[in-house]
Write a protein that holds these residues in place. Structure first.
Motif, PDB file in Angstrom:
ATOM      1  N   PRO C 196       9.067  -6.251  39.933  1.00 28.29           N
ATOM      2  CA  PRO C 196       9.724  -5.196  40.702  1.00 28.29           C
ATOM      3  C   PRO C 196      11.233  -5.349  40.819  1.00 28.29           C
ATOM      4  O   PRO C 196      11.946  -4.342  40.873  1.00 28.29           O
ATOM      5  CB  PRO C 196       9.051  -5.305  42.076  1.00 28.29           C
ATOM      6  CG  PRO C 196       7.696  -5.832  41.789  1.00 28.29           C
ATOM      7  CD  PRO C 196       7.896  -6.778  40.659  1.00 28.29           C
ATOM      8  N   ALA C 197      11.736  -6.593  40.858  1.00 32.08           N
ATOM      9  CA  ALA C 197      13.187  -6.750  40.936  1.00 32.08           C
ATOM     10  C   ALA C 197      13.844  -6.176  39.685  1.00 32.08           C
ATOM     11  O   ALA C 197      14.909  -5.552  39.744  1.00 32.08           O
ATOM     12  CB  ALA C 197      13.549  -8.228  41.091  1.00 32.08           C
ATOM     13  N   LEU C 199      12.607  -3.701  37.908  1.00 24.26           N
ATOM     14  CA  LEU C 199      12.525  -2.246  38.002  1.00 24.26           C
ATOM     15  C   LEU C 199      13.635  -1.696  38.885  1.00 24.26           C
ATOM     16  O   LEU C 199      14.231  -0.666  38.569  1.00 24.26           O
ATOM     17  CB  LEU C 199      11.151  -1.832  38.539  1.00 24.26           C
ATOM     18  CG  LEU C 199       9.959  -2.141  37.641  1.00 24.26           C
ATOM     19  CD1 LEU C 199       8.663  -1.714  38.309  1.00 24.26           C
ATOM     20  CD2 LEU C 199      10.091  -1.445  36.302  1.00 24.26           C
ATOM     21  N   ALA C 200      13.917  -2.399  39.989  1.00 23.03           N
ATOM     22  CA  ALA C 200      14.995  -1.930  40.867  1.00 23.03           C
ATOM     23  C   ALA C 200      16.324  -1.943  40.133  1.00 23.03           C
ATOM     24  O   ALA C 200      17.097  -0.978  40.185  1.00 23.03           O
ATOM     25  CB  ALA C 200      15.079  -2.816  42.115  1.00 23.03           C
ATOM     26  N   LEU C 204      18.928   1.212  39.044  1.00 20.41           N
ATOM     27  CA  LEU C 204      20.360   1.321  39.346  1.00 20.41           C
ATOM     28  C   LEU C 204      21.182   1.504  38.066  1.00 20.41           C
ATOM     29  O   LEU C 204      22.158   2.257  38.043  1.00 20.41           O
ATOM     30  CB  LEU C 204      20.823   0.087  40.114  1.00 20.41           C
ATOM     31  CG  LEU C 204      20.249  -0.037  41.526  1.00 20.41           C
ATOM     32  CD1 LEU C 204      20.674  -1.356  42.161  1.00 20.41           C
ATOM     33  CD2 LEU C 204      20.716   1.118  42.406  1.00 20.41           C
TER      34      LEU C 204
END
Lengths: 205, 322, 493
Positions: C196-197, C199-200, C204
């Motif tokens: 998930p990090a 994906l974040a 951005l």
């Protein structure tokens, strides 16, 4: 414990014989478990976005930048709507556990309505914010956080729709409680995410 | 009793939180601290949820696989909606790149996958199948036609003219040959047919996406200010602009090509009414050289203006708009 | 419509592995080209910029399109058998995962082919590659390809975790669960929090390129370091999550074939879990050199991960010293993995401990350490696992002759490649060096490393041929239970 001379399951790479259905006394739904894990991953995405937000905030002299002002009215209404959705989603989950299809449908339908209202309000707020994604880092992070929440609410509404149709179709389904509980869990997560966003973006500044 | 995954998560929690505090207190690393804090909190919640669900169970598999059949094909029955779901996810994600047409395609494919998947679940619950063919056949036919037209058109428009004619003829011959082969051999198992069609679909989609990214060949492009070539150019070298004056036409969309030849040095071009830069008419992105970037903006009314570099304001010049 | 067809998970798993092997070939060809460039001083086969672009393609294909789908596929195929469920918790979700791996691959290849200039020069990307509206659609295709693979990995992790948790036969305690499944559980748990990090960060970057987002733009209050933090918070645990299943597979093989069966399985399981926990603590070591990142904390974190993995290796050595293991093809593979793990861990530990002024993380020592772990342990671990579980998945053994040849070539090739790289690291040859002069003294080591990479590539080809002979039905069929004859001869009554 007996001396481990019998071939342990751990040593044989071959299959272990599957168990008969009657031996299973366990009750929780694997669907709910899977949904909980997916929610954990979703929460980490949110955590990473928050990390970026706080990191940029720490290195900025002025945060939010000049010219940014939020009302708390619309976000406050959104928070209340999300909380109402929590109640209706959980109502649906409790209902289906009792086998009450009608109340499950009502609860699911209401939650979908709340979800659509949230989608509408957030979409509206993007246009009214007075800044955009490209004006400054604050704008980007604000829109990224709210946009991430919006995406999650849209997914929640779609999942609620699927559960709604499923419940409408009738017939017995031994895992429908699991599905409704899973979607309710996902809704609770989106509501929790909104409350954190509300606090970080609107209350704390 | 703690299950293994819950152990992993619950042991991660204190480690992550302690480290988060260390990062925040000892280092100045806010990003790392929040990442670790998030990981610790999520791990704790995940560990507890996993623990709570430790009595979850599902029935083991019941149905024997059919004897024979095509081992190489993943589309065992029941997998169709899942493959479509994956395709819908791919299209939906590609829609972030290409915009509305792909988003619509994703919604349609995803909707069909959801209907198919739900029908399967309902059929399982009822014990008899749900017949989707009356809806499925026309939908699928439309879908295949639309996608083939769209992706083939991207490919044909991206390649030179003679090549596009050749490609179109080749694809037509392949389709004809393929259909003849299928017609001549009626015993081809449906799973193999599906596999061939799926492969063809992936090839078509992939080449179509690549062709769409390359863009249409020149002759087809409608003329606009941007395609007619840059209106003017500015070059930065070292800590100075090579041009002292930029000439622009009045009141039109213009393309200012800015070339930053200064390696490792950030520059940009910003235009204002006068030297005080209180009224900024255009502010270009700051870029680090060596790089060439196109600035698009609408030129102001006729008159004399100034430009400078925001990072190095002593780099300046005049803009003549006529 | 029947949905729970027995054996469906094996078909999905095989499909994922097949996709992964195709991209292994692609990544390997790229690596061979890179090594060819470096074989001789003053070589100008590739422009420096092209070299870095190919290196980043090699890294991306190898990690995202080979290692991740390969372990996902092996997990899908083997875990349901080991817990006795006979199927995955969400069989159709696994098919969706497989489709998304293919979709992500298609997008990444499309991006590669259409990205004119400015393909990222590092697999770790840089916000400068995603300047607003530059280079058309290709950068966004790249981001979306990575995102799709990330989603496929998360879906696979959810599937495997739920299968292991909810699908165990009644009465099967966690200590009875085979080590490979336990390692897949740990790996899935790590990936669930790490991906998930990424994906974040990708979101951005997408906002920056598509809409002019400013999260990484210093002029407008952003910071490119935020991207690097997010990326390495994902990549460091994720790379260890690629090693962990190899640790599990080898642990299971060593445990089963050692003289004292089961003696150390508890410790192995604990050590593997510890690697998973500590994998989250060391990402800062990849940001070495950036003054905003606190050094002491991340050096300790990096060393902790290494220490946990060393714990695994030590339990293996303990089992092996208790008596000669039954030697067969999988065990032979496993022993080579043990050796390479020891080398990789030693190299990584030294690198973390070295002060930055001597190079360390910026030199070929870094390349050597990670490649020992990712090629010598993870890739060879995949090969080992496929050989060991071929009877369970496909009902046939792999070819013994080809298998020995593949082990010789892959193991030997790996050693020949990484040992000279360690030497080059000690000689302070920097990571992104595209060409060098004969006066640098790096020629011999580079030549040997290049030769090693060719040997490695041939070994991979032999392995794929081996699997194809299994698919063609040309190898020996295996019995359903205990195909490697590892169970003790008698059962005590």
């Amino acid at each position: 414990m007996a001396v481990a001379t019998a071939p342990r399951a751990a040593t044989a790479p071959a299959t272990v014989a599957p168990a008969a259905a009657e031996d299973l006394e366990r009750r929780s739904s694997p669907l709910l478990l899977g949904a909980a894990l997916a929610v954990a991953a979703d929460a980490m995405v949110f955590g990473a976005l928050l990390a970026a937000y706080f990191g940029l905030r720490a290195t900025s002299f002025v945060w939010p930048p000049k010219g940014v002002s939020h009302g708390t009215y619309l976000p406050g209404v959104l928070s209340l709507t999300a909380l109402m959705g929590v109640a209706s989603a959980q109502w649906a989950a409790f209902a289906i556990r009792r086998g009450d299809r009608r109340n499950c449908l009502i609860g699911t339908g209401m939650t979908m309505g709340f979800g659509l209202a949230i989608v509408n309000a957030e979409w509206y707020s993007f246009g009214r914010s007075g800044f955009g994604i490209s004006k400054h880092a604050y704008g980007t992070m604000h829109d990224a956080l709210v946009g991430f929440h919006l995406l999650n609410v849209v997914i929640a509404v779609v999942l609620l729709g699927i559960v709604f149709v499923h419940a409408l179709s009738g017939g017995s389904d031994e895992d429908r409680p699991g599905a409704v509980q899973a979607v309710a869990l996902f809704w609770h997560f989106t509501a929790a995410v909104w409350l954190v966003i509300f606090s970080v973006l609107y209350l704390a500044t | 009793m703690l299950t293994e995954p819950s152990k992993v998560y619950l042991r991660l929690t204190p480690v992550a939180i302690v480290l988060a505090i260390a990062y925040a207190a000892v280092g100045r690393d806010r990003v790392g601290a929040v990442l670790l804090l998030s990981a610790g909190l999520v791990a704790m919640v995940a560990g507890l949820l996993v623990l709570r669900g430790r009595d979850a169970a599902f029935e083991p598999s019941e149905v024997e696989a059919a004897e024979g059949g095509d081992e190489a094909v993943p589309a065992a029955s029941g997998s169709g909606p899942a493959v479509l779901g994956g395709v819908a996810a791919t299209l939906g994600i590609a829609a972030f790149v290409y915009g509305a047409p792909l988003a619509v395609a994703a919604l349609l494919v995803g909707g069909f996958a959801a209907v198919w998947w739900t029908a399967g679940d309902i059929a399982d619950a009822r014990g008899r199948p749900v017949n989707l063919l009356p809806v499925a056949i026309p939908v699928m036919v439309m879908f295949v036609i639309v996608n083939t037209v769209f992706f083939m058109s991207r490919v044909l428009l991206a390649v030179p003219e003679q090549a596009s004619t050749a490609i179109a003829l080749l694809v037509a011959v392949l389709i004809l040959m393929g259909c003849s082969a299928v017609a001549a051999r009626p015993q081809i198992p449906p799973s193999r047919l599906i596999a061939i069609l799926a492969t063809a679909g992936v090839v078509l989609m992939g080449s179509g996406l690549a062709a769409a990214a390359v863009g249409q060949r020149k002759i087809e492009r409608p003329a606009s200010a941007h395609e007619a070539g840059p209106t003017a150019g500015v070059t930065a070298r070292g800590l100075a602009f090579l041009e002292k004056n930029i000439k622009l036409p009045a009141g039109k969309p213009v393309l200012l090509q800015f070339k930053n030849d200064a390696a490792g040095i950030p520059h940009n071009v910003a235009i204002a009414a006068d030297d005080s830069f209180s009224q900024v008419l255009f502010k270009g992105d700051i870029v680090v050289g060596p790089i060439s970037v196109d600035y698009h903006f609408d030129s102001p009314p006729a008159g004399k203006y100034v430009f400078h570099c925001d990072v190095h304001p002593n780099m300046k010049g005049t803009v003549t708009v006529a | 419509m029947p949905t729970h067809i027995r054996g469906q998970h094996k078909v999905v798993g095989t499909f994922c592995v097949a996709v992964a092997l195709a991209f292994l070939v692609a990544g390997g060809v790229l690596a061979a080209i890179l090594r060819t460039q470096l074989a001789q001083p003053g070589e100008h086969l590739l422009h420096a910029r092209t070299y870095k672009e190919l290196a980043s393609l090699h890294g991306t294909f190898s990690v995202f399109l080979f290692l991740m789908p390969a372990w996902a596929g092996l997990g899908f195929a083997v875990v349901p058998l080991q817990v006795g469920a006979g199927r995955l918790a969400f069989p159709r979700l696994a098919v969706a995962s497989a489709t998304m791996f293919v979709g992500g691959g298609v997008l990444l290849v499309a991006a590669t082919l259409t990205w004119d200039r400015g393909v990222p020069q590092s697999w770790a990307l840089d916000p400068a590659n995603f300047a607003p509206h530059r280079y058309g659609h290709a950068p966004e295709l790249w981001l979306m390809g990575l995102a799709l693979v990330g989603l496929a990995v998360i879906a696979g992790a959810v599937n495997l975790l739920t299968t292991a948790l909810a699908g165990r036969s009644p009465g099967m305690a966690w200590d009875d669960v085979p080590l490979f499944t336990r390692s897949m559980v740990v790996s899935s748990a790590v990936l669930l929090l790490a991906v998930p990090a990424l994906l974040a960060g990708l979101a951005l970057l997408y906002l920056q390129h598509h809409s002019g987002g400013r999260a990484f733009d210093i002029a407008r209050g952003g910071d490119p370091l935020v991207w690097h933090q997010l990326f390495w918070f994902f990549a460091y645990p994720a790379l260890w999550a690629m090693v962990i299943p190899a640790l599990g597979a080898v642990s299971e093989i060593v445990d089963a074939s050692g003289a004292a069966r089961g003696a150390r399985s508890r410790e192995m399981g604990l050590a593997i879990a510890a690697v998973g926990v500590f994998a989250f603590t060391g990402w800062g070591s990849e940001l070495a050199g950036d003054t905003s990142v606190p050094k002491a904390v991340f050096i300790v974190g990096g060393l902790l991960t290494v220490a946990a993995a060393a714990g695994v290796a030590l339990t293996w050595l303990d089992v092996l010293r208790r008596g000669r293991p039954t030697l067969n093809l999988p065990t032979a593979h496993a022993l080579v993995v043990v050796l390479l793990l020891a080398a990789g861990l030693a190299g990584t530990a030294v690198m973390r401990a070295l002060p930055l002024t001597r190079g360390g993380v910026f030199t070929y020592w870094w390349v050597a350490s990670w490649h020992t772990l990712l090629v010598g342990v993870a890739t060879l671990g995949i090969v080992t696992a496929l050989c060991y579980w071929a009877p369970a998945i496909w009902g046939r053994y792999v070819s013994g002759g080809l298998g020995s040849l593949q082990l010789l070539l892959i193991g030997g090739g790996a050693v020949l490649t990484v040992v000279p790289m360690f030497v080059l690291g000690a000689q302070v040859m920097y990571r992104s060096t595209a060409t060098y002069s004969s006066g640098d003294g790096w020629t011999v080591a580079n030549l040997i490393a290049t030769a090693g990479s060719y040997v490695l590539a041939i070994g991979v080809v032999v392995f794929i041929v081996n699997l194809l002979t299994v698919a063609a039905g040309r190898t020996q069929t295996a019995p359903a239970t205990d195909p490697w004859e590892l169970a003790p001869a008698e059962v005590a009554s």
